[in-house]
Design an enzyme around this catalytic site. Structure first.
Site, PDB file in Angstrom:
ATOM      1  N   SER A  95       0.852  -1.196   0.000  1.00 53.94           N
ATOM      2  CA  SER A  95       0.000   0.000   0.000  1.00 53.94           C
ATOM      3  C   SER A  95       0.883   1.240   0.000  1.00 53.94           C
ATOM      4  O   SER A  95       2.053   1.177   0.420  1.00 53.94           O
ATOM      5  CB  SER A  95      -0.863   0.019   1.266  1.00 53.94           C
TER       6      SER A  95
ATOM      7  N   TYR B 187      -1.809  -1.146  10.507  1.00 52.18           N
ATOM      8  CA  TYR B 187      -1.972  -1.481   9.084  1.00 52.18           C
ATOM      9  C   TYR B 187      -0.761  -1.017   8.272  1.00 52.18           C
ATOM     10  O   TYR B 187      -0.193  -1.776   7.478  1.00 52.18           O
ATOM     11  CB  TYR B 187      -3.251  -0.816   8.564  1.00 52.18           C
TER      12      TYR B 187
HETATM   13  P1  NAD Z   1     -11.683  -5.904   0.081  1.00 49.07           P
HETATM   14  O1  NAD Z   1     -12.380  -5.779   1.378  1.00 49.07           O
HETATM   15  O2  NAD Z   1     -12.501  -6.062  -1.120  1.00 49.07           O
HETATM   16  O3  NAD Z   1     -10.676  -7.128   0.124  1.00 49.07           O
HETATM   17  C1  NAD Z   1     -10.061  -7.590   1.287  1.00 49.07           C
HETATM   18  C2  NAD Z   1     -10.388  -9.070   1.408  1.00 49.07           C
HETATM   19  O4  NAD Z   1      -9.579  -9.613   2.441  1.00 49.07           O
HETATM   20  C3  NAD Z   1     -11.816  -9.382   1.798  1.00 49.07           C
HETATM   21  O5  NAD Z   1     -12.665  -9.491   0.687  1.00 49.07           O
HETATM   22  C4  NAD Z   1     -11.677 -10.705   2.532  1.00 49.07           C
HETATM   23  O6  NAD Z   1     -12.049 -11.770   1.691  1.00 49.07           O
HETATM   24  C5  NAD Z   1     -10.192 -10.821   2.807  1.00 49.07           C
HETATM   25  N1  NAD Z   1      -9.927 -11.122   4.216  1.00 49.07           N
HETATM   26  C6  NAD Z   1      -9.838 -10.260   5.258  1.00 49.07           C
HETATM   27  N2  NAD Z   1      -9.610 -10.944   6.399  1.00 49.07           N
HETATM   28  C7  NAD Z   1      -9.556 -12.264   6.057  1.00 49.07           C
HETATM   29  C8  NAD Z   1      -9.344 -13.463   6.790  1.00 49.07           C
HETATM   30  N3  NAD Z   1      -9.107 -13.447   8.108  1.00 49.07           N
HETATM   31  N4  NAD Z   1      -9.378 -14.630   6.117  1.00 49.07           N
HETATM   32  C9  NAD Z   1      -9.598 -14.678   4.779  1.00 49.07           C
HETATM   33  N5  NAD Z   1      -9.794 -13.563   4.038  1.00 49.07           N
HETATM   34  C10 NAD Z   1      -9.765 -12.380   4.667  1.00 49.07           C
HETATM   35  O7  NAD Z   1     -10.728  -4.637  -0.027  1.00 49.07           O
HETATM   36  P2  NAD Z   1      -9.513  -4.272  -1.029  1.00 49.07           P
HETATM   37  O8  NAD Z   1      -9.271  -2.843  -0.801  1.00 49.07           O
HETATM   38  O9  NAD Z   1      -9.745  -4.780  -2.372  1.00 49.07           O
HETATM   39  O10 NAD Z   1      -8.286  -5.030  -0.353  1.00 49.07           O
HETATM   40  C11 NAD Z   1      -7.402  -5.841  -1.074  1.00 49.07           C
HETATM   41  C12 NAD Z   1      -5.976  -5.507  -0.683  1.00 49.07           C
HETATM   42  O11 NAD Z   1      -5.655  -4.203  -1.134  1.00 49.07           O
HETATM   43  C13 NAD Z   1      -5.707  -5.526   0.831  1.00 49.07           C
HETATM   44  O12 NAD Z   1      -4.470  -6.151   1.079  1.00 49.07           O
HETATM   45  C14 NAD Z   1      -5.609  -4.053   1.156  1.00 49.07           C
HETATM   46  O13 NAD Z   1      -4.815  -3.820   2.298  1.00 49.07           O
HETATM   47  C15 NAD Z   1      -4.966  -3.529  -0.102  1.00 49.07           C
HETATM   48  N6  NAD Z   1      -5.068  -2.093  -0.294  1.00 49.07           N
HETATM   49  C16 NAD Z   1      -6.284  -1.511  -0.482  1.00 49.07           C
HETATM   50  C17 NAD Z   1      -6.344  -0.134  -0.641  1.00 49.07           C
HETATM   51  C18 NAD Z   1      -7.657   0.573  -0.855  1.00 49.07           C
HETATM   52  O14 NAD Z   1      -7.680   1.801  -0.853  1.00 49.07           O
HETATM   53  N7  NAD Z   1      -8.753  -0.125  -1.030  1.00 49.07           N
HETATM   54  C19 NAD Z   1      -5.174   0.630  -0.622  1.00 49.07           C
HETATM   55  C20 NAD Z   1      -3.966  -0.002  -0.430  1.00 49.07           C
HETATM   56  C21 NAD Z   1      -3.916  -1.365  -0.270  1.00 49.07           C
END
Ligand code: NAD
Ligand code: MG
Length: 302
Positions: free
Chosen positions: A194, A207
């Site tokens: 991130s 985080y």
């Molecule tokens: P999202 O909520 O769609 O995806 C996160 C997923 O993590 C969930 O759908 C869930 O299935 C899974 N998860 C969480 N805890 C879990 C557990 N204990 N067991 C199994 N699965 C679990 O959100 P997203 O933003 O698409 O996140 C995907 C990645 O992108 C993450 O690593 C997040 O940190 C990273 N990210 C997101 C952003 C943003 O702005 N959305 C920015 C930087 C990084």
């Protein structure tokens, strides 16, 4: 407008107003939240992503493949010709079913493996089942993540700190360790870090620390696995409109203006970042390893 020299239509589109811009309405959901209940519903490329055979015959496991960035990657991989297994939490079954249907529509094998990756035993089982049902494994996308904001270190409990590290760091370690037993030469591991690894927010102490760990893990593992012909890279998203943000990832007043500070004036939609994961996975990109590629709407964080 059509280019007279070319039979193709110009596909250029405005980068700002082709996707939703803030303000958004407040919309708190319990963890883990669902795509279907977000407003606006995120765009994962369901109607737009067109493949061109970049991953034909490949076999991918994507954690957090039910929603957000993981869903967009699952759609893109399937449309590029890969068979795809997704992991998610059992509470996210309805989101996952939509992704499974989209992978099958693309003519590829789809494997659904719900379960909690904060347990080491499940992580081992997940990789084994994915490899067995796909008939091998050559792409691993560690994408699942936990983000719960906390205003002060005084309020950040050991349980919450631990859950964030288990989900974001330990699970990546356990899943990757199990996967290297299956990954042949030519495989690709892609982690999700991130912009928080580089410019941490005051309210995302735990985080942001996990995301810095993921960046370091990626670079160290790339050095280790290079001689085995396995590439290891990471994607660093900026603000992306996904369920993570509306179930405690941000305070609701920040959800309203989410993405406003990016030079493009809006958050990214998951469809806009999937191409980075495709490029990291495809064989043509065979010399990129140990890299972190960022997509942050022009902020230039990494
Ligand atoms: P999202 O909520 O769609 O995806 C996160 C997923 O993590 C969930 O759908 C869930 O299935 C899974 N998860 C969480 N805890 C879990 C557990 N204990 N067991 C199994 N699965 C679990 O959100 P997203 O933003 O698409 O996140 C995907 C990645 O992108 C993450 O690593 C997040 O940190 C990273 N990210 C997101 C952003 C943003 O702005 N959305 C920015 C930087 C990084
Ligand atoms: Mg989800």
């Amino acid at each position: 407008m059509t280019n007279k020299q070319s039979p193709h239509k110009t596909l250029i589109q405005d980068h700002v107003d082709s996707y939703p811009v803030p303000p958004f309405k407040q919309q708190k959901q319990p963890f883990p939240s669902l795509v279907s209940e977000m407003s606006p519903v995120p765009d994962h490329g369901e109607k737009t992503y067109k493949g061109s055979g970049k991953l034909v015959g490949r076999k991918a496991l994507i954690t957090g493949g039910d929603s957000g960035i993981g869903r967009a990657v699952a759609i893109a991989y399937a449309r590029e010709g890969a068979d795809v297994a997704i992991n998610y939490l059992p509470e996210e079954e309805s989101d996952a079913r939509q992704v499974i249907a989209l992978i099958k529509e693309a003519g590829c094998k789809a494997v659904a493996i719900p379960g909690d990756i904060t347990e080491e035993a499940f992580c081992k089982k997940l990789v084994k089942q994915a490899a067995e049902e796909l008939g091998g494994l050559d792409i691993l996308v560690n994408n699942a993540g936990r983000q719960q904001f906390s205003e002060s270190i005084k309020d950040l409990t050991t349980e919450s700190f631990d859950a964030t590290f288990k989900t974001n760091v330990y699970a990546m370690f356990w899943i990757t360790k199990a996967a290297v037993e299956y990954l042949p030469r030519g495989s690709s591991i892609i982690n999700t870090t991130s912009v928080q690894a580089y410019k941490p927010s005051n309210i995302l102490l735990d985080y942001a620390s996990t995301k810095a760990s993921i960046a370091a893990f990626t670079k160290a593992l790339a050095k280790q696995l290079g001689p085995d012909g396995i590439r290891v890279n990471a994607v660093a998203p900026g603000p992306y409109w996904t369920p993570l943000q509306v179930c405690g990832g941000q305070p609701q007043e920040k959800v309203e203006v989410f993405g406003e500070e990016a030079p493009l004036g809006r958050p990214g939609q998951p469809a806009e970042i999937a191409p980075l994961y495709v490029t990291f996975a495809e064989t043509n990109n065979s010399y990129s390893s140990g890299q972190v590629w960022c997509s942050d709407g022009g902020t230039g964080t990494v």
